[in-house]
Design a protein around this motif. Structure first.
Motif, PDB file in Angstrom:
ATOM      1  N   GLY A   1     -18.446  -6.294  12.322  1.00  0.00           N
ATOM      2  CA  GLY A   1     -18.311  -5.684  11.011  1.00  0.00           C
ATOM      3  C   GLY A   1     -18.375  -4.168  11.132  1.00  0.00           C
ATOM      4  N   ARG A   2     -17.719  -3.501  10.197  1.00  0.00           N
ATOM      5  CA  ARG A   2     -17.622  -2.043  10.278  1.00  0.00           C
ATOM      6  C   ARG A   2     -18.777  -1.368   9.553  1.00  0.00           C
ATOM      7  NH1 ARG A   2     -14.497   1.979   7.296  1.00  0.00           N
ATOM      8  NH2 ARG A   2     -13.877   0.328   5.859  1.00  0.00           N
ATOM      9  N   VAL A   3     -19.437  -0.512  10.289  1.00  0.00           N
ATOM     10  CA  VAL A   3     -20.476   0.360   9.732  1.00  0.00           C
ATOM     11  C   VAL A   3     -19.866   1.741   9.606  1.00  0.00           C
ATOM     12  CG1 VAL A   3     -22.779   1.328  10.096  1.00  0.00           C
ATOM     13  CG2 VAL A   3     -22.276  -1.022  10.820  1.00  0.00           C
ATOM     14  N   ILE A   4     -20.220   2.449   8.572  1.00  0.00           N
ATOM     15  CA  ILE A   4     -19.630   3.769   8.382  1.00  0.00           C
ATOM     16  C   ILE A   4     -20.714   4.826   8.207  1.00  0.00           C
ATOM     17  CG2 ILE A   4     -17.509   2.839   7.374  1.00  0.00           C
ATOM     18  CD1 ILE A   4     -18.635   3.618   4.627  1.00  0.00           C
ATOM     19  N   GLY A   5     -20.293   6.050   8.362  1.00  0.00           N
ATOM     20  CA  GLY A   5     -21.168   7.180   8.114  1.00  0.00           C
ATOM     21  C   GLY A   5     -22.378   7.218   9.035  1.00  0.00           C
ATOM     22  N   SER A   6     -23.439   7.779   8.520  1.00  0.00           N
ATOM     23  CA  SER A   6     -24.640   7.970   9.319  1.00  0.00           C
ATOM     24  C   SER A   6     -25.271   6.658   9.758  1.00  0.00           C
ATOM     25  CB  SER A   6     -25.655   8.805   8.550  1.00  0.00           C
ATOM     26  OG  SER A   6     -26.017   8.146   7.349  1.00  0.00           O
ATOM     27  N   SER A   7     -24.951   5.583   9.077  1.00  0.00           N
ATOM     28  CA  SER A   7     -25.487   4.264   9.447  1.00  0.00           C
ATOM     29  C   SER A   7     -25.035   3.832  10.827  1.00  0.00           C
ATOM     30  CB  SER A   7     -25.073   3.210   8.425  1.00  0.00           C
ATOM     31  OG  SER A   7     -25.632   3.481   7.158  1.00  0.00           O
ATOM     32  N   LEU A   8     -23.977   4.434  11.334  1.00  0.00           N
ATOM     33  CA  LEU A   8     -23.509   4.093  12.677  1.00  0.00           C
ATOM     34  C   LEU A   8     -24.591   4.327  13.719  1.00  0.00           C
ATOM     35  CD1 LEU A   8     -19.856   5.439  12.731  1.00  0.00           C
ATOM     36  CD2 LEU A   8     -20.564   3.143  13.446  1.00  0.00           C
ATOM     37  N   LEU A   9     -25.490   5.247  13.475  1.00  0.00           N
ATOM     38  CA  LEU A   9     -26.553   5.537  14.443  1.00  0.00           C
ATOM     39  C   LEU A   9     -27.906   4.993  14.008  1.00  0.00           C
ATOM     40  CD1 LEU A   9     -25.721   9.176  15.629  1.00  0.00           C
ATOM     41  CD2 LEU A   9     -25.297   7.003  16.797  1.00  0.00           C
TER      42      LEU A   9
ATOM     43  N   PRO B   1     -40.422   6.837  26.906  1.00  0.00           N
ATOM     44  CA  PRO B   1     -41.804   6.401  26.654  1.00  0.00           C
ATOM     45  C   PRO B   1     -42.470   7.190  25.535  1.00  0.00           C
ATOM     46  CG  PRO B   1     -41.393   6.524  28.995  1.00  0.00           C
ATOM     47  CD  PRO B   1     -40.180   7.101  28.334  1.00  0.00           C
ATOM     48  N   GLY B   2     -43.035   6.470  24.594  1.00  0.00           N
ATOM     49  CA  GLY B   2     -43.752   7.109  23.500  1.00  0.00           C
ATOM     50  C   GLY B   2     -42.881   7.547  22.345  1.00  0.00           C
ATOM     51  N   ASN B   3     -41.583   7.314  22.463  1.00  0.00           N
ATOM     52  CA  ASN B   3     -40.651   7.746  21.420  1.00  0.00           C
ATOM     53  C   ASN B   3     -39.928   6.564  20.790  1.00  0.00           C
ATOM     54  OD1 ASN B   3     -41.050  10.604  21.659  1.00  0.00           O
ATOM     55  ND2 ASN B   3     -39.896  10.512  23.573  1.00  0.00           N
ATOM     56  N   GLU B   4     -39.422   6.795  19.586  1.00  0.00           N
ATOM     57  CA  GLU B   4     -38.627   5.778  18.907  1.00  0.00           C
ATOM     58  C   GLU B   4     -37.271   5.647  19.587  1.00  0.00           C
ATOM     59  OE1 GLU B   4     -41.398   4.654  16.201  1.00  0.00           O
ATOM     60  OE2 GLU B   4     -39.339   3.947  16.089  1.00  0.00           O
ATOM     61  N   ARG B   5     -36.666   4.477  19.427  1.00  0.00           N
ATOM     62  CA  ARG B   5     -35.302   4.296  19.918  1.00  0.00           C
ATOM     63  C   ARG B   5     -34.368   5.065  18.983  1.00  0.00           C
ATOM     64  NH1 ARG B   5     -33.349  -1.575  21.874  1.00  0.00           N
ATOM     65  NH2 ARG B   5     -35.367  -1.277  22.917  1.00  0.00           N
ATOM     66  N   GLU B   6     -33.556   5.934  19.569  1.00  0.00           N
ATOM     67  CA  GLU B   6     -32.694   6.785  18.756  1.00  0.00           C
ATOM     68  C   GLU B   6     -31.222   6.552  19.069  1.00  0.00           C
ATOM     69  OE1 GLU B   6     -33.079  10.949  19.532  1.00  0.00           O
ATOM     70  OE2 GLU B   6     -32.944  10.712  21.710  1.00  0.00           O
ATOM     71  N   GLY B   7     -30.395   6.677  18.043  1.00  0.00           N
ATOM     72  CA  GLY B   7     -28.961   6.535  18.227  1.00  0.00           C
ATOM     73  C   GLY B   7     -28.399   7.770  18.902  1.00  0.00           C
TER      74      GLY B   7
ATOM     75  N   GLU C   1     -29.487  16.906  30.810  1.00  0.00           N
ATOM     76  CA  GLU C   1     -30.729  17.665  30.735  1.00  0.00           C
ATOM     77  C   GLU C   1     -31.896  16.710  30.983  1.00  0.00           C
ATOM     78  OE1 GLU C   1     -30.550  19.009  26.734  1.00  0.00           O
ATOM     79  OE2 GLU C   1     -28.858  20.376  27.081  1.00  0.00           O
ATOM     80  N   HIS C   2     -33.023  17.273  31.355  1.00  0.00           N
ATOM     81  CA  HIS C   2     -34.207  16.454  31.594  1.00  0.00           C
ATOM     82  C   HIS C   2     -34.529  15.607  30.357  1.00  0.00           C
ATOM     83  CE1 HIS C   2     -38.055  15.174  33.122  1.00  0.00           C
ATOM     84  NE2 HIS C   2     -38.646  15.641  32.027  1.00  0.00           N
ATOM     85  N   GLU C   3     -34.282  16.180  29.176  1.00  0.00           N
ATOM     86  CA  GLU C   3     -34.589  15.484  27.930  1.00  0.00           C
ATOM     87  C   GLU C   3     -33.694  14.262  27.700  1.00  0.00           C
ATOM     88  OE1 GLU C   3     -36.352  19.242  28.100  1.00  0.00           O
ATOM     89  OE2 GLU C   3     -34.197  18.767  28.271  1.00  0.00           O
ATOM     90  N   ASP C   4     -32.642  14.101  28.487  1.00  0.00           N
ATOM     91  CA  ASP C   4     -31.780  12.923  28.378  1.00  0.00           C
ATOM     92  C   ASP C   4     -32.365  11.727  29.123  1.00  0.00           C
ATOM     93  OD1 ASP C   4     -29.020  15.165  28.740  1.00  0.00           O
ATOM     94  OD2 ASP C   4     -29.742  14.250  26.875  1.00  0.00           O
ATOM     95  N   THR C   5     -33.440  11.941  29.840  1.00  0.00           N
ATOM     96  CA  THR C   5     -34.085  10.845  30.559  1.00  0.00           C
ATOM     97  C   THR C   5     -34.567   9.789  29.578  1.00  0.00           C
ATOM     98  OG1 THR C   5     -34.794  12.260  32.384  1.00  0.00           O
ATOM     99  CG2 THR C   5     -36.037  10.228  32.025  1.00  0.00           C
ATOM    100  N   ALA C   6     -34.113   8.552  29.769  1.00  0.00           N
ATOM    101  CA  ALA C   6     -34.467   7.459  28.855  1.00  0.00           C
ATOM    102  C   ALA C   6     -33.853   6.158  29.344  1.00  0.00           C
ATOM    103  CB  ALA C   6     -33.962   7.758  27.444  1.00  0.00           C
ATOM    104  N   MET C   7     -34.289   5.072  28.714  1.00  0.00           N
ATOM    105  CA  MET C   7     -33.597   3.802  28.860  1.00  0.00           C
ATOM    106  C   MET C   7     -32.478   3.799  27.829  1.00  0.00           C
ATOM    107  SD  MET C   7     -33.663   0.923  30.605  1.00  0.00           S
ATOM    108  CE  MET C   7     -35.326   0.450  31.078  1.00  0.00           C
ATOM    109  N   TYR C   8     -31.267   3.506  28.274  1.00  0.00           N
ATOM    110  CA  TYR C   8     -30.114   3.510  27.390  1.00  0.00           C
ATOM    111  C   TYR C   8     -29.680   2.075  27.103  1.00  0.00           C
ATOM    112  CZ  TYR C   8     -29.542   8.537  27.733  1.00  0.00           C
ATOM    113  OH  TYR C   8     -29.731   9.905  27.633  1.00  0.00           O
TER     114      TYR C   8
END
Length: 124
Positions: A98-106, A41-47, A84-91
């Motif tokens: 198609g293949r994504v490479i490098g940092s774009s994977l996340l 809640p309140g955070n961006e969706r992160e890879g 950890e508590h900080e792992d609490t989230a919707m996953y």
């Protein structure tokens, strides 16, 4: 009909382990990229973790050494340990034909297909 269906989210105590699953119903590609994202809640969706058909994997710094992504036939897994508590989230699991490479994977912008999510709650 193609669907991504996540499961395995539960409440767990800090330090515990958990494995999430994502069924890739109807997704059959020779080249692909798949990932786990999370959003609290309140955070961006992160890879969190990602892989492609070339065997490349990428992890967010916050989960390196604790999480492992894998693919077995048509099920994508996320093995989580030392939670950890900080792992609490919707996953969420995500897929791209198609293949994504490098940092774009996340990067969420590369993934057009998403599941509905599964809730992980870590109590400290």
């Amino acid at each position: 009909q193609r669907q991504l269906v996540e499961s395995g989210g539960v409440s767990v105590q800090a330090g515990g382990s958990l494995t999430l699953s994502c069924s890739l119903n109807g997704y059959t590609y020779k080249a692909y990229s798949m990932a786990w994202f999370r959003q609290s809640p309140g955070n961006e969706r992160e890879g969190v973790a990602a892989l492609n058909n070339e065997g490349d994997t990428l992890y967010a710094d916050s989960v390196k050494g604790r999480f492992a992504i894998s693919l077995d036939r048509d099920i994508l897994y996320l093995q989580m340990s030392s939670l950890e508590h900080e792992d609490t989230a919707m996953y969420y699991c995500a897929f791209r034909g198609g293949r994504v490479i490098g940092s774009s994977l996340l990067s969420r912008s590369w993934y057009p297909n998403w599941g509905q999510g599964t809730q992980v709650t870590v109590s400290s």
